[in-house]
Design an enzyme around this catalytic site. Structure first.
Site, PDB file in Angstrom:
ATOM      1  N   HIS A 220      -7.645  -5.786  -0.160  1.00  0.00           N
ATOM      2  CA  HIS A 220      -6.275  -4.964   0.066  1.00  0.00           C
ATOM      3  C   HIS A 220      -5.625  -5.708   1.319  1.00  0.00           C
ATOM      4  O   HIS A 220      -6.100  -5.347   2.510  1.00  0.00           O
ATOM      5  CB  HIS A 220      -6.901  -3.369   0.201  1.00  0.00           C
TER       6      HIS A 220
ATOM      7  N   SER B 236       0.845  -1.355  -0.076  1.00  0.00           N
ATOM      8  CA  SER B 236       0.063   0.023   0.049  1.00  0.00           C
ATOM      9  C   SER B 236       1.066   1.217  -0.124  1.00  0.00           C
ATOM     10  O   SER B 236       1.693   1.481  -0.730  1.00  0.00           O
ATOM     11  CB  SER B 236      -0.820   0.103   1.195  1.00  0.00           C
TER      12      SER B 236
END
Ligand code: GTR
Length: 425
Positions: free
Chosen positions: A406, A264
């Site tokens: 994610h 990320s």
């Protein structure tokens, strides 16, 4: 209702309206992705074509790097300043005698002030030294990556996380191992790799005023105020390079086989670190999205305006000029990936992580292949995304899209290690 209450309500409504607008600005509809033309990789700013690796290395690569410094991540200091490595902890019987565990405090010494970062290192005992190492930053402190009671507890400021039960920016004993699911340490060691990690907030606590509490304060206010001065991502990336400086002095670590990875915002960081610092043998971007692997010009999911409004400190000030104007950027993210060439690079997406634009992440990797071609290396051959959970790993650019959200999963790690076995070992 008195005037104070009315005015309070007014501002509250305005705030809500603003944040809703920021949320609404994103697009998840592929049919609404605009047509775009990417800036050319193999053409110098003067317009002449780049035909050889020499031209790439001498002219085009430095040009692209300086565009990124000027318009996206900002300039990091040229000199590293005075730095001291202190080994504060070593255990040769860690993790049931399978590992050497070490903690190295890196002191950055300024004129009046000192800032430090802690590198936590695990090395497999069963493998001949020096060993290849994965280096990645973590989000909540080194002690959150494993329950190992030997790890020094992180005591400074951390981000709050509802999911992890962190409030008041403090973590304590109970937070040991709360992020262990993202760091399969034993498995990494079993596969013959070491692991090194640093809490990213040691360099720049992740909030808009964080610069004052991190390493930037050693370099003076002017540097921060400058529109091309380093943002938080560049500062974290700088920290990764300082860890690399340390590895060069540790006989048990092979500095020629350090793989920098991140998830990320820390995936964006790993890419920028690997793009600049060619000592990193390979680079891995896990779900890095906007400002990481994803193409800006697709404006799918998170956009430049959204990321700059939510995280005003991540990029240099100049980058804010491109809010809503992605097509005016002199770069796009296939160029960031191309800066890693000819070293191996792996981009990974997750199918439910639409915010990070999986297709945009894939296309960057695909378009960067042109530069790998210059080196007679195979990048990604086909512009069509591979099926779910089927990594492309044989080529110098790896890619997968996995099922789920994610996150960093064991599947991701296994794929990175398969890739590293092929290209780094
Ligand atoms: C999100 C941000 C992303 C990504 C992510 C993360 O809020 O919009 O760009 O970096 O945070 O780092 O977890």
């Amino acid at each position: 209702m008195n005037a104070i209450k009315v005015s309070f309500l007014f501002w509250l409504l305005l705030l809500v309206a603003f944040s809703l607008r920021a949320q609404e600005q994103h697009n998840y509809d592929e049919s609404k992705v605009p047509d775009f033309t990417l800036p050319p990789l193999l053409q110098n700013s003067s317009g002449s074509p780049v035909k050889t690796t020499r031209q790439w290395e001498r002219i085009r690569r430095p040009e692209i790097l300086s565009l990124y410094k000027k318009y996206v991540y900002g300039h990091s200091p040229e000199s590293t300043g005075q730095m001291v490595f202190q080994t504060i902890n070593v255990s040769s019987k860690a993790l049931e005698n399978k590992a050497i565990q070490k903690e190295v405090k890196v002191l950055f010494i300024g004129d009046k002030d000192t800032v430090d970062m802690n590198i936590l290192i695990y090395l497999p005992k069963s493998v001949a030294k020096p060993v290849p190492v994965f280096l990645g930053m973590n989000f909540y402190g080194n002690h959150t990556i494993h329950r190992d009671a030997e790890i020094t507890l992180h005591e400074k400021w951390v981000n709050n996380s509802q999911r992890l039960g962190i409030s008041n920016h403090k973590v304590g004993e109970t937070s040991r191992g709360i992020r262990a699911n993202r760091w399969p340490v034993e498995r990494i060691l079993e596969r013959g790799y070491g692991l090194a990690t640093i809490y990213y907030g040691d360099l720049f606590p992740d909030h808009a005023e964080g610069a004052d509490d991190g390493v930037q304060r050693l370099y003076g206010k002017q540097h921060i105020a400058d529109s091309t001065g380093w943002g938080a991502i560049a500062t974290w990336a700088w920290g990764l390079s300082r860890a690399m400086d340390y590895f060069e002095s540790d006989d048990n670590i092979d500095p020629a086989r350090v793989i920098v990875m991140g998830h990320s915002r820390l995936g964006k960081t790993a890419l920028w670190a690997g793009a600049q610092d060619q000592r990193f043998a390979a680079v891995i971007s896990n779900n890095s999205g906007c400002g990481g692997a994803a193409l800006f010009r697709r404006k799918f999911g998170e956009t430049v305006a959204i990321i700059n409004s939510n995280f005003p400190h991540w990029f240099c000030k100049n980058f804010h000029r491109f809010n809503g104007m992605e097509e005016k950027l002199p770069i796009d993210q296939h160029m960031l990936i191309s800066l890693v060439a000819p070293r191996p690079v792996y981009v990974a997406s997750a199918v439910e992580d639409r915010w990070a634009d999986p297709k945009g992440e894939f296309l960057s990797a695909f378009y960067a292949s042109e530069v790998y071609g210059l080196y007679k290396q195979e990048g990604i051959k086909n512009a069509v995304m591979p099926p779910l959970n089927k990594p492309i790993a044989a080529s110098r650019i790896g890619y997968h899209i996995r099922s789920g959200r994610h996150d960093v999963k064991v599947f991701d790690w296994e794929s990175y290690m398969d890739f590293a076995d092929l290209h780094v070992r």
